[in-house]
Structures are given as C-alpha cells and as structure tokens.
Design a protein around this motif. Structure first.
Motif, PDB file in Angstrom:
ATOM      1  N   MET A   1       0.861  -1.206   0.000  1.00 35.88           N
ATOM      2  CA  MET A   1       0.000   0.000   0.000  1.00 35.88           C
ATOM      3  C   MET A   1       0.888   1.243   0.000  1.00 35.88           C
ATOM      4  N   LEU A   2       0.536   2.178  -0.858  1.00 34.76           N
ATOM      5  CA  LEU A   2       1.285   3.444  -0.909  1.00 34.76           C
ATOM      6  C   LEU A   2       0.686   4.411   0.104  1.00 34.76           C
ATOM      7  N   VAL A   3       1.524   5.010   0.924  1.00 30.87           N
ATOM      8  CA  VAL A   3       1.018   6.014   1.874  1.00 30.87           C
ATOM      9  C   VAL A   3       1.478   7.385   1.395  1.00 30.87           C
ATOM     10  N   LEU A   4       0.532   8.242   1.048  1.00 36.02           N
ATOM     11  CA  LEU A   4       0.859   9.574   0.521  1.00 36.02           C
ATOM     12  C   LEU A   4       0.362  10.649   1.483  1.00 36.02           C
ATOM     13  N   ARG A   5       1.118  11.738   1.529  1.00 28.86           N
ATOM     14  CA  ARG A   5       0.785  12.812   2.485  1.00 28.86           C
ATOM     15  C   ARG A   5       0.303  14.070   1.793  1.00 28.86           C
ATOM     16  N   LYS A   6       0.491  14.148   0.473  1.00 38.02           N
ATOM     17  CA  LYS A   6       0.173  15.403  -0.245  1.00 38.02           C
ATOM     18  C   LYS A   6      -0.917  15.145  -1.283  1.00 38.02           C
ATOM     19  N   ILE A   7      -1.873  16.034  -1.319  1.00 37.84           N
ATOM     20  CA  ILE A   7      -2.982  15.867  -2.266  1.00 37.84           C
ATOM     21  C   ILE A   7      -2.470  15.916  -3.711  1.00 37.84           C
ATOM     22  N   LYS A   8      -1.411  16.695  -3.943  1.00 41.86           N
ATOM     23  CA  LYS A   8      -0.801  16.781  -5.296  1.00 41.86           C
ATOM     24  C   LYS A   8      -0.335  15.400  -5.753  1.00 41.86           C
ATOM     25  N   GLU A   9       0.299  14.647  -4.792  1.00 45.01           N
ATOM     26  CA  GLU A   9       0.799  13.300  -5.138  1.00 45.01           C
ATOM     27  C   GLU A   9      -0.371  12.387  -5.511  1.00 45.01           C
ATOM     28  N   ILE A  10      -1.460  12.507  -4.760  1.00 44.98           N
ATOM     29  CA  ILE A  10      -2.655  11.695  -5.041  1.00 44.98           C
ATOM     30  C   ILE A  10      -3.179  12.033  -6.435  1.00 44.98           C
ATOM     31  N   GLU A  11      -3.285  13.340  -6.707  1.00 39.24           N
ATOM     32  CA  GLU A  11      -3.846  13.777  -8.001  1.00 39.24           C
ATOM     33  C   GLU A  11      -3.047  13.190  -9.155  1.00 39.24           C
ATOM     34  N   GLU A  12      -1.694  13.267  -9.038  1.00 39.00           N
ATOM     35  CA  GLU A  12      -0.834  12.771 -10.132  1.00 39.00           C
ATOM     36  C   GLU A  12      -0.988  11.264 -10.313  1.00 39.00           C
ATOM     37  N   LEU A  13      -0.966  10.547  -9.184  1.00 38.59           N
ATOM     38  CA  LEU A  13      -1.049   9.088  -9.255  1.00 38.59           C
ATOM     39  C   LEU A  13      -2.390   8.641  -9.841  1.00 38.59           C
ATOM     40  N   ILE A  14      -3.473   9.274  -9.364  1.00 39.94           N
ATOM     41  CA  ILE A  14      -4.811   8.880  -9.832  1.00 39.94           C
ATOM     42  C   ILE A  14      -4.950   9.160 -11.323  1.00 39.94           C
ATOM     43  N   SER A  15      -4.388  10.274 -11.753  1.00 39.12           N
ATOM     44  CA  SER A  15      -4.518  10.605 -13.164  1.00 39.12           C
ATOM     45  C   SER A  15      -3.812   9.539 -14.019  1.00 39.12           C
ATOM     46  N   LEU A  16      -2.660   9.030 -13.532  1.00 41.11           N
ATOM     47  CA  LEU A  16      -1.964   7.942 -14.260  1.00 41.11           C
ATOM     48  C   LEU A  16      -2.831   6.678 -14.316  1.00 41.11           C
ATOM     49  N   LYS A  17      -3.445   6.356 -13.162  1.00 42.92           N
ATOM     50  CA  LYS A  17      -4.279   5.142 -13.089  1.00 42.92           C
ATOM     51  C   LYS A  17      -5.457   5.271 -14.047  1.00 42.92           C
ATOM     52  N   LYS A  18      -6.031   6.470 -14.090  1.00 44.38           N
ATOM     53  CA  LYS A  18      -7.194   6.670 -14.964  1.00 44.38           C
ATOM     54  C   LYS A  18      -6.796   6.579 -16.440  1.00 44.38           C
ATOM     55  N   GLN A  19      -5.576   7.083 -16.744  1.00 42.52           N
ATOM     56  CA  GLN A  19      -5.105   6.978 -18.140  1.00 42.52           C
ATOM     57  C   GLN A  19      -5.007   5.516 -18.572  1.00 42.52           C
ATOM     58  N   LYS A  20      -4.736   4.645 -17.595  1.00 41.42           N
ATOM     59  CA  LYS A  20      -4.640   3.204 -17.911  1.00 41.42           C
ATOM     60  C   LYS A  20      -6.016   2.550 -17.938  1.00 41.42           C
ATOM     61  N   GLY A  21      -7.061   3.367 -17.706  1.00 43.52           N
ATOM     62  CA  GLY A  21      -8.426   2.835 -17.770  1.00 43.52           C
ATOM     63  C   GLY A  21      -8.897   2.219 -16.467  1.00 43.52           C
ATOM     64  N   GLN A  22      -8.160   2.456 -15.375  1.00 42.63           N
ATOM     65  CA  GLN A  22      -8.569   1.846 -14.105  1.00 42.63           C
ATOM     66  C   GLN A  22      -9.620   2.703 -13.383  1.00 42.63           C
ATOM     67  N   THR A  23     -10.550   2.025 -12.708  1.00 40.94           N
ATOM     68  CA  THR A  23     -11.579   2.756 -11.959  1.00 40.94           C
ATOM     69  C   THR A  23     -11.129   2.935 -10.506  1.00 40.94           C
ATOM     70  N   ILE A  24     -11.568   4.046  -9.925  1.00 40.28           N
ATOM     71  CA  ILE A  24     -11.083   4.428  -8.588  1.00 40.28           C
ATOM     72  C   ILE A  24     -12.241   4.406  -7.586  1.00 40.28           C
ATOM     73  N   GLY A  25     -12.013   3.714  -6.477  1.00 32.74           N
ATOM     74  CA  GLY A  25     -12.979   3.726  -5.368  1.00 32.74           C
ATOM     75  C   GLY A  25     -12.348   4.463  -4.192  1.00 32.74           C
ATOM     76  N   PHE A  26     -13.175   5.184  -3.433  1.00 35.08           N
ATOM     77  CA  PHE A  26     -12.629   6.023  -2.359  1.00 35.08           C
ATOM     78  C   PHE A  26     -13.406   5.807  -1.063  1.00 35.08           C
ATOM     79  N   VAL A  27     -12.652   5.679   0.033  1.00 34.88           N
ATOM     80  CA  VAL A  27     -13.263   5.531   1.364  1.00 34.88           C
ATOM     81  C   VAL A  27     -12.684   6.599   2.286  1.00 34.88           C
ATOM     82  N   PRO A  28     -13.388   7.718   2.480  1.00 30.29           N
ATOM     83  CA  PRO A  28     -12.877   8.742   3.403  1.00 30.29           C
ATOM     84  C   PRO A  28     -13.169   8.362   4.853  1.00 30.29           C
ATOM     85  N   THR A  29     -12.157   8.495   5.717  1.00 32.70           N
ATOM     86  CA  THR A  29     -12.351   8.172   7.143  1.00 32.70           C
ATOM     87  C   THR A  29     -11.593   9.165   8.018  1.00 32.70           C
ATOM     88  N   MET A  30     -11.859   9.049   9.325  1.00 28.63           N
ATOM     89  CA  MET A  30     -11.081   9.833  10.294  1.00 28.63           C
ATOM     90  C   MET A  30     -10.151   8.912  11.098  1.00 28.63           C
TER      91      MET A  30
END
Ligand code: AMP
Length: 262
Positions: free
Chosen positions: A1-30
């Motif tokens: 599991m990748l642990v990221l601390r910056k929203i910018k890092e998340i944005e970049e990674l997700i955009s790469l995953k989406k370019q590969k056609g992968q779907t993204i699921g999200f679970v926000p928690t505290m």
C-alpha cells in the motif's frame, strides 16, 4: 500500500491510473479504523480497480474542541488493517495540506442541516462539506463508499455532489455491528466498561421501539425510548425521531407504507 501525504501526489497518481483505464474507489475516514471501515474498503475492492482510503481528523467538522482533542488516533494499527484488507493507496495528510488557507466556504444543505445531527451540532455538516469536497476534488474517484451509520451525512454528501456537479457515485453501505448489536464506531473506545455495557441497550431498545412504532405509532415509541433511557445511569437522550428515509422529513404520524429512518 502506498502512503501519501500530499494531495498533489494523489492527483498525479490517480490521473496515471485513470489513463490506464482503471476505476477508482474512495473511502474517506477519520482513522481509528475498525471492521466497519474495512467493510467499506471491501465494497470498494469488489466494485473498482484501485481503492484509495483517506485518514484525516477534520477539524472543521468538530463543533466541540474537547471532542477533537480526544478523538482516538491509531495510525500504525490503521495502516496494518488497511494493508491486510488490500487497500491500494492511503492518503494521510497534515491539516495544512488539506487547508493551506482557512476554508470559509458556506454550503447550503437546507432542511437537512437543521434537523437531527444538524440541529445538535451547528456547523458540523458545513465542515463535512468542506473536507469531502476537497477530498473528492483531489481523489476524483468514480465511486465513494460511505456508511449508513451516518445516514444524514450520506444525504449531505449526496447533496454536496449535486451542488458541485462532481462526477462520483456515492454508495451507502450497511452498518457493521459488534456481537451485542452496538454499531461499530471509533468513539466506542472512549466508553468505560460500564458505559460500554449500557450502550448495548441502544440497539435492543431501537428494535423494540420499532415494534411499538408499528403497533401503536410514533408518540408511543418515543415514550418507550425515553422511559428506557431514563433507567440507564450514564445515558441521556438527545433525540429519538422517525423520519422519511428519502427526505429525512420528521414524521409525526406513522405510515406503514412509507420507508422510515429512526
Ligand atoms: P469515520 O471515520 O467515523 O468518519 O467514518 C468513515 C466512514 O466509515 C463513514 O462513511 C462512516 O459512516 C463509515 N462507518 C463508520 N462506522 C461504520 C460501521 N459500523 N459500519 C459501516 N460503516 C461505518
């Protein structure tokens, strides 16, 4: 599991995953994760290619400073649970990354914000709106998974998504409970032994209250719930309401054909 601390890092990674056609699921928690949270991770894994979880104790949704200070924080155990569950990416930011500046946005959730938790916790849902909009705009998931334990919150999040025209499907998932019926919650660890025993009366009285509701109506069910709570030493009733499950409109008369939430 990748642990990221910056929203910018998340944005970049997700955009790469989406370019590969992968779907993204999200679970926000505290955080202070339990099996209820993990059930959301499992739903996400079943329905999408990449599961992102966030752990962020959002200061703007706490209307009580002591609740924020005492909110349980167990980051190491959380990471372990998420790894075991097969979560792909964890976003665990500092407050500054989520709120580089003060968030002064005010959302209008209308009636939803004036009743139940909205009435008891002023500003709470506005804070939820702030953090959820930032997280959804950063992660840009196809689907976000939320617990029906926080039924009103799910409705608020759906309203937010509509208002901001976000392209995400909000999926309400079932409540996971302890063996004695109490809904799992991060805050349960703050109960002492006696309080935890007493808390088990809640699902029991709700079940019986439901039967009384069907047989004798709302007023009798309210009376029953108040009378049971009055016998429990460490318990105080904030409210017991019966609502329309679609709109959360508070009901004063029971209609067996209407889907209710209480
Ligand atoms: P929290 O960390 O309390 O903000 O919760 C994060 C998400 O997990 C929210 O969508 C909650 O509704 C959900 N959740 C919390 N407890 C449970 C539970 N017992 N069963 C299912 N979902 C839950």
């Amino acid at each position: 599991m990748l642990v990221l601390r910056k929203i910018k890092e998340i944005e970049e990674l997700i955009s790469l995953k989406k370019q590969k056609g992968q779907t993204i699921g999200f679970v926000p928690t505290m955080g202070a994760l339990h099996q209820g949270h993990i059930s959301l991770i499992n739903y996400s894994k079943q329905q999408t290619d990449i599961t992102v979880c966030s752990i962020f104790v959002n200061p703007t949704q706490f209307n009580n400073a002591s609740d924020l200070t005492h909110y349980p924080r167990t980051p190491e155990a959380d990471i372990k649970l998420l790894e075991e569950a097969g979560c792909d990416i964890l976003y665990m930011p500092e407050v500054k990354d989520v709120y580089p500046e003060n968030d002064t946005r005010k959302f209008d959730f209308g009636y939803l914000d004036t009743i139940l938790e909205g009435a008891k916790r002023p500003g709470h849902f506005n804070g939820v709106g702030q953090v959820v909009s930032i997280l959804l705009e950063g992660v840009k998931p196809h689907k976000a998974f939320c617990g029906s334990k926080d039924y009103q919150q799910v409705m608020v999040v759906k309203s937010l998504v509509k208002q901001l025209n976000l392209e995400v499907e909000i999926i309400a998932c079932p409540i996971l409970r302890e063996a004695d019926g109490l809904a799992m919650s991060s805050r349960n660890v703050r109960l002492n032994e006696q309080e935890r025993l007493e808390a088990a009366a809640i699902p029991e009285m709700m079940k019986l209250g439901n039967q009384i509701l069907k047989l004798y109506g709302i007023a009798e069910a309210k009376k029953y719930i108040s009378s049971v709570v009055a016998t429990i030493p460490n318990m105080k009733l904030e409210y017991y309401e019966v609502c329309d499950a679609e709109t959360l409109e508070l009901l004063s008369e029971f209609n067996p054909k209407q889907k209710q939430f209480h």
